[in-house]
Write an enzyme that holds these catalytic residues in place. Structure first.
Site, PDB file in Angstrom:
ATOM      1  N   SER A 159      64.550  -8.319  40.055  1.00 29.30           N
ATOM      2  CA  SER A 159      64.511  -9.195  38.887  1.00 29.30           C
ATOM      3  C   SER A 159      65.510 -10.329  39.005  1.00 29.30           C
ATOM      4  O   SER A 159      65.433 -11.302  38.260  1.00 29.30           O
ATOM      5  CB  SER A 159      64.890  -8.408  37.631  1.00 29.30           C
TER       6      SER A 159
ATOM      7  N   GLU B 111      56.203 -14.007  39.807  1.00 29.29           N
ATOM      8  CA  GLU B 111      57.164 -15.061  40.162  1.00 29.29           C
ATOM      9  C   GLU B 111      57.493 -14.860  41.648  1.00 29.29           C
ATOM     10  O   GLU B 111      57.996 -13.799  42.033  1.00 29.29           O
ATOM     11  CB  GLU B 111      58.417 -14.901  39.287  1.00 29.29           C
TER      12      GLU B 111
ATOM     13  N   ASN C 151      64.397 -14.392  34.350  1.00 26.13           N
ATOM     14  CA  ASN C 151      65.516 -13.652  33.764  1.00 26.13           C
ATOM     15  C   ASN C 151      66.731 -14.516  33.463  1.00 26.13           C
ATOM     16  O   ASN C 151      67.559 -14.155  32.639  1.00 26.13           O
ATOM     17  CB  ASN C 151      65.874 -12.459  34.648  1.00 26.13           C
TER      18      ASN C 151
ATOM     19  N   VAL D  14      62.866  -0.352  43.765  1.00 29.27           N
ATOM     20  CA  VAL D  14      63.831   0.682  43.364  1.00 29.27           C
ATOM     21  C   VAL D  14      64.838   0.063  42.405  1.00 29.27           C
ATOM     22  O   VAL D  14      64.697  -1.076  41.978  1.00 29.27           O
ATOM     23  CB  VAL D  14      64.531   1.342  44.590  1.00 29.27           C
ATOM     24  N   VAL D  15      65.869   0.811  42.097  1.00 26.54           N
ATOM     25  CA  VAL D  15      66.872   0.393  41.105  1.00 26.54           C
ATOM     26  C   VAL D  15      67.457  -0.995  41.441  1.00 26.54           C
ATOM     27  O   VAL D  15      67.551  -1.370  42.608  1.00 26.54           O
ATOM     28  CB  VAL D  15      67.967   1.497  41.045  1.00 26.54           C
ATOM     29  N   GLU D  16      67.811  -1.751  40.390  1.00 24.79           N
ATOM     30  CA  GLU D  16      68.322  -3.128  40.567  1.00 24.79           C
ATOM     31  C   GLU D  16      69.788  -3.088  41.010  1.00 24.79           C
ATOM     32  O   GLU D  16      70.709  -3.391  40.238  1.00 24.79           O
ATOM     33  CB  GLU D  16      68.142  -3.898  39.244  1.00 24.79           C
TER      34      GLU D  16
ATOM     35  N   ASP E 188      58.954   7.478  47.112  1.00 29.03           N
ATOM     36  CA  ASP E 188      60.122   7.565  46.233  1.00 29.03           C
ATOM     37  C   ASP E 188      61.016   8.672  46.778  1.00 29.03           C
ATOM     38  O   ASP E 188      60.534   9.637  47.387  1.00 29.03           O
ATOM     39  CB  ASP E 188      59.715   7.882  44.780  1.00 29.03           C
TER      40      ASP E 188
ATOM     41  N   HIS F 115      57.983 -10.941  42.276  1.00 29.50           N
ATOM     42  CA  HIS F 115      58.495 -10.410  41.014  1.00 29.50           C
ATOM     43  C   HIS F 115      57.367 -10.240  39.994  1.00 29.50           C
ATOM     44  O   HIS F 115      56.893 -11.214  39.411  1.00 29.50           O
ATOM     45  CB  HIS F 115      59.580 -11.371  40.497  1.00 29.50           C
TER      46      HIS F 115
ATOM     47  N   LYS G 258      69.336  -1.929  47.667  1.00 30.28           N
ATOM     48  CA  LYS G 258      68.245  -2.741  48.229  1.00 30.28           C
ATOM     49  C   LYS G 258      68.576  -3.144  49.669  1.00 30.28           C
ATOM     50  O   LYS G 258      67.701  -3.124  50.546  1.00 30.28           O
ATOM     51  CB  LYS G 258      67.982  -3.967  47.350  1.00 30.28           C
TER      52      LYS G 258
ATOM     53  N   MET H  56      57.847   0.022  37.546  1.00 29.54           N
ATOM     54  CA  MET H  56      57.274  -1.135  38.247  1.00 29.54           C
ATOM     55  C   MET H  56      56.481  -0.712  39.479  1.00 29.54           C
ATOM     56  O   MET H  56      55.353  -1.172  39.692  1.00 29.54           O
ATOM     57  CB  MET H  56      58.377  -2.114  38.637  1.00 29.54           C
TER      58      MET H  56
HETATM   59  P1  NAD Z   1      62.744   2.625  37.261  1.00 30.90           P
HETATM   60  O1  NAD Z   1      64.084   3.176  36.910  1.00 30.90           O
HETATM   61  O2  NAD Z   1      61.591   2.915  36.375  1.00 30.90           O
HETATM   62  O3  NAD Z   1      62.313   3.100  38.736  1.00 30.90           O
HETATM   63  C1  NAD Z   1      63.134   3.047  39.865  1.00 30.90           C
HETATM   64  C2  NAD Z   1      62.610   4.079  40.866  1.00 30.90           C
HETATM   65  O4  NAD Z   1      63.346   3.943  42.090  1.00 30.90           O
HETATM   66  C3  NAD Z   1      62.807   5.537  40.411  1.00 30.90           C
HETATM   67  O5  NAD Z   1      61.553   6.211  40.506  1.00 30.90           O
HETATM   68  C4  NAD Z   1      63.816   6.121  41.400  1.00 30.90           C
HETATM   69  O6  NAD Z   1      63.542   7.471  41.702  1.00 30.90           O
HETATM   70  C5  NAD Z   1      63.582   5.226  42.615  1.00 30.90           C
HETATM   71  N1  NAD Z   1      64.733   5.123  43.508  1.00 30.90           N
HETATM   72  C6  NAD Z   1      66.029   4.858  43.178  1.00 30.90           C
HETATM   73  N2  NAD Z   1      66.768   4.777  44.305  1.00 30.90           N
HETATM   74  C7  NAD Z   1      65.918   4.972  45.343  1.00 30.90           C
HETATM   75  C8  NAD Z   1      66.065   5.008  46.752  1.00 30.90           C
HETATM   76  N3  NAD Z   1      67.267   4.793  47.298  1.00 30.90           N
HETATM   77  N4  NAD Z   1      64.976   5.225  47.515  1.00 30.90           N
HETATM   78  C9  NAD Z   1      63.764   5.424  46.941  1.00 30.90           C
HETATM   79  N5  NAD Z   1      63.550   5.411  45.620  1.00 30.90           N
HETATM   80  C10 NAD Z   1      64.617   5.195  44.842  1.00 30.90           C
HETATM   81  O7  NAD Z   1      62.968   1.051  37.427  1.00 30.90           O
HETATM   82  P2  NAD Z   1      61.877  -0.137  37.300  1.00 30.90           P
HETATM   83  O8  NAD Z   1      61.856  -0.612  35.907  1.00 30.90           O
HETATM   84  O9  NAD Z   1      60.608   0.306  37.964  1.00 30.90           O
HETATM   85  O10 NAD Z   1      62.593  -1.275  38.159  1.00 30.90           O
HETATM   86  C11 NAD Z   1      62.503  -1.284  39.580  1.00 30.90           C
HETATM   87  C12 NAD Z   1      62.810  -2.659  40.099  1.00 30.90           C
HETATM   88  O11 NAD Z   1      61.900  -3.607  39.518  1.00 30.90           O
HETATM   89  C13 NAD Z   1      64.222  -3.178  39.781  1.00 30.90           C
HETATM   90  O12 NAD Z   1      64.678  -3.964  40.857  1.00 30.90           O
HETATM   91  C14 NAD Z   1      63.984  -4.018  38.544  1.00 30.90           C
HETATM   92  O13 NAD Z   1      64.968  -5.009  38.359  1.00 30.90           O
HETATM   93  C15 NAD Z   1      62.637  -4.637  38.878  1.00 30.90           C
HETATM   94  N6  NAD Z   1      61.866  -5.118  37.720  1.00 30.90           N
HETATM   95  C16 NAD Z   1      61.845  -4.406  36.557  1.00 30.90           C
HETATM   96  C17 NAD Z   1      61.097  -4.877  35.472  1.00 30.90           C
HETATM   97  C18 NAD Z   1      61.021  -4.091  34.184  1.00 30.90           C
HETATM   98  O14 NAD Z   1      60.540  -4.656  33.186  1.00 30.90           O
HETATM   99  N7  NAD Z   1      61.430  -2.840  34.145  1.00 30.90           N
HETATM  100  C19 NAD Z   1      60.365  -6.054  35.585  1.00 30.90           C
HETATM  101  C20 NAD Z   1      60.383  -6.753  36.794  1.00 30.90           C
HETATM  102  C21 NAD Z   1      61.146  -6.266  37.855  1.00 30.90           C
END
Ligand code: NAD
Length: 292
Positions: A121, A159, A197, A91-93, A34, A147, A98, A15
Site C-alpha cells: 500500500s 494502482e 494512500n 503479506v503484512v505491510e 501462506d 496495488h 517484504k 488481499m
Molecule cells: P492480512 O493481515 O489480511 O493478510 C496478511 C497475510 O500474510 C496473512 O494471511 C499472514 O498469514 C500472511 N503472512 C504474514 N507474514 C508472512 C510471511 N512471512 N510469509 C507468508 N505469509 C505471511 O493483510 P491484507 O489486508 O491482506 O494486506 C496484505 C498486503 O496488502 C499489505 O501489504 C497491505 O498493505 C496491502 N493492501 C491492503 C489493503 C487493505 O485494504 N487491507 C488494500 C491494498 C493493499
C-alpha cells in the site's frame, strides 16, 4: 492481452484471497502460498462462499465456479511457487518482511521472464526491488507495484507503481494483466503511499483524532463524511475494512518516506491495534462486526 498462465499469490489474507479469486476467475492457474495453514483454510472457505454466492445471484455459471475453484492450489510449501509466470506478494505491510520475501522469490522463480509484483500500500517499490536484486542481479527491472483495493472482487482500480528500475515493458504487461482481471489500471510513480494512500490516510487519521478528542461519536464522524462529502463510507469504517494494523503500518511508512511526523498514526489507532481490535478481520475495530 496478458499471456500469464500461472499466478503465484504470497499471503492468503484479505488481499491475497481476493487477488487469487479474481485471477482464477480470469482463467489463470493460481498457487496461493501462506506461512500459516489457518490463513489458507480461511481463504479457501471464503473463495467457496463468495463464488457460490455469485452463482446463486446468477452472476456466474456453476461450471465456471467449479472450474475457477479447481484452478486454485492452496499451499504452505514455498517451493510450489517456483514455476509461476507472475507472482503477487500480499503479506503484512512491513518492509523487512517484504524484502526477505522478494530476495527468496528472486532465487525461487525459475521462468526467466517471471514478474515479481507487490500489492504494498505504501512501501517503496525501488527498495523492495533492491532486495530482490541483491539476491539475483538484474531482476529489479521485473519488480513492479500492483496495488489492488479491498474488497478486490468489487473495487475497480489497480494502482500500478513503477520503481526506479522497473522496465517500461513490465509496466505495460502489468496494465494488460490488470485489465484481464477486470480492473482499470492507473499508473503512479514510486513515492511513499503513491497517490491513493498519500491522500486517503491523512483523512482516516484525522477521523481518529476527532474521535479521540471527543469531537463527535463514531457514527456521527462517519455520517458527516458520507452524507456531507458523498463518500461511500466514513473514515472510521473504512479503516476497519482496511485493517487498523495495516493503516498504522502505512502511516508509519508515510511518516518515514515523506519525512514528516504529521503522518504518524493517531495514538487511538495504536491502542486499538494493541488491543487486537484490527477491524472486520478480527470482528471488532472501531465498530463491532460480531453480530452480522
Ligand atoms: P492480512 O493481515 O489480511 O493478510 C496478511 C497475510 O500474510 C496473512 O494471511 C499472514 O498469514 C500472511 N503472512 C504474514 N507474514 C508472512 C510471511 N512471512 N510469509 C507468508 N505469509 C505471511 O493483510 P491484507 O489486508 O491482506 O494486506 C496484505 C498486503 O496488502 C499489505 O501489504 C497491505 O498493505 C496491502 N493492501 C491492503 C489493503 C487493505 O485494504 N487491507 C488494500 C491494498 C493493499
Amino acid at each position: 492481452m496478458s499471456d500469464v498462465k500461472t499466478m503465484g499469490v504470497i499471503g492468503a489474507g484479505q488481499m491475497g484471497g481476493g487477488i487469487s479469486q479474481i485471477a482464477a476467475v480470469a482463467s489463470m492457474d493460481v498457487v496461493v502460498y501462506d506461512a500459516h495453514q489457518a490463513a489458507l483454510d480461511k481463504c479457501k472457505a471464503t473463495h467457496q462462499k463468495l463464488l457460490a454466492r455469485a452463482v446463486e445471484k446468477g452472476k456466474m455459471a456453476q461450471g465456471d465456479c467449479d472450474a475457477a475453484l479447481k484452478r486454485i492450489k492452496y499451499t504452505a510449501n514455498w517451493n510450489d511457487l517456483a514455476g509461476v509466470d507472475w507472482a503477487v506478494e500480499a503479506v503484512v505491510e512491513n518492509a523487512d518482511v517484504k524484502a526477505e520475501i522478494f530476495a527468496k522469490l528472486a532465487t525461487t522463480l525459475t521462468k526467466p521472464d517471471a514478474v515479481l509484483a507487490t500489492n504494498t500500500s505504501s512501501i517503496s517499490i525501488t527498495q523492495i526491488a533492491a532486495a530482490a536484486d541483491k539476491a539475483k542481479s538484474g531482476i529489479a527491472s521485473r519488480v513492479v507495484g500492483m496495488h489492488f483495493f479491498f474488497p478486490v472482487p468489487v473495487m475497480k482500480l489497480v494502482e500500478i507503481i513503477k520503481g526506479l528500475q522497473t522496465d517500461d515493458a513490465i509496466v505495460a504487461r502489468t496494465s494488460a494483466l490488470a485489465e484481464r482481471m477486470g480492473k482499470t489500471p492507473l499508473t503512479a510513480n514510486d513515492r511513499a503511499g503513491f497517490v491513493s494512500n498519500r491522500v486517503l490516510m491523512p483523512m482516516i487519521n484525522e477521523g481518529f483524532y476527532a474521535l479521540m478528542e471527543g469531537v463527535a461519536e463514531p457514527e456521527a464522524i462517519d455520517g458527516i463524511m458520507t452524507l456531507g462529502c458523498n463518500f461511500p463510507m466514513g473514515p472510521l469504517r473504512l479503516a476497519d475494512f482496511i485493517g487498523l494494523d495495516t493503516c498504522a503500518h502505512i502511516m508509519d511508512v508515510l511518516a518515514e518516506g515523506l519525512n514528516s511526523e504529521r503522518y504518524r498514526p493517531c495514538p487511538l489507532i495504536r491502542q486499538l491495534v494493541a488491543a487486537g481490535r484490527l477491524g472486520n478481520k478480527t470482528g471488532r475495530g472501531v465498530f463491532d462486526y460480531t453480530q452480522k
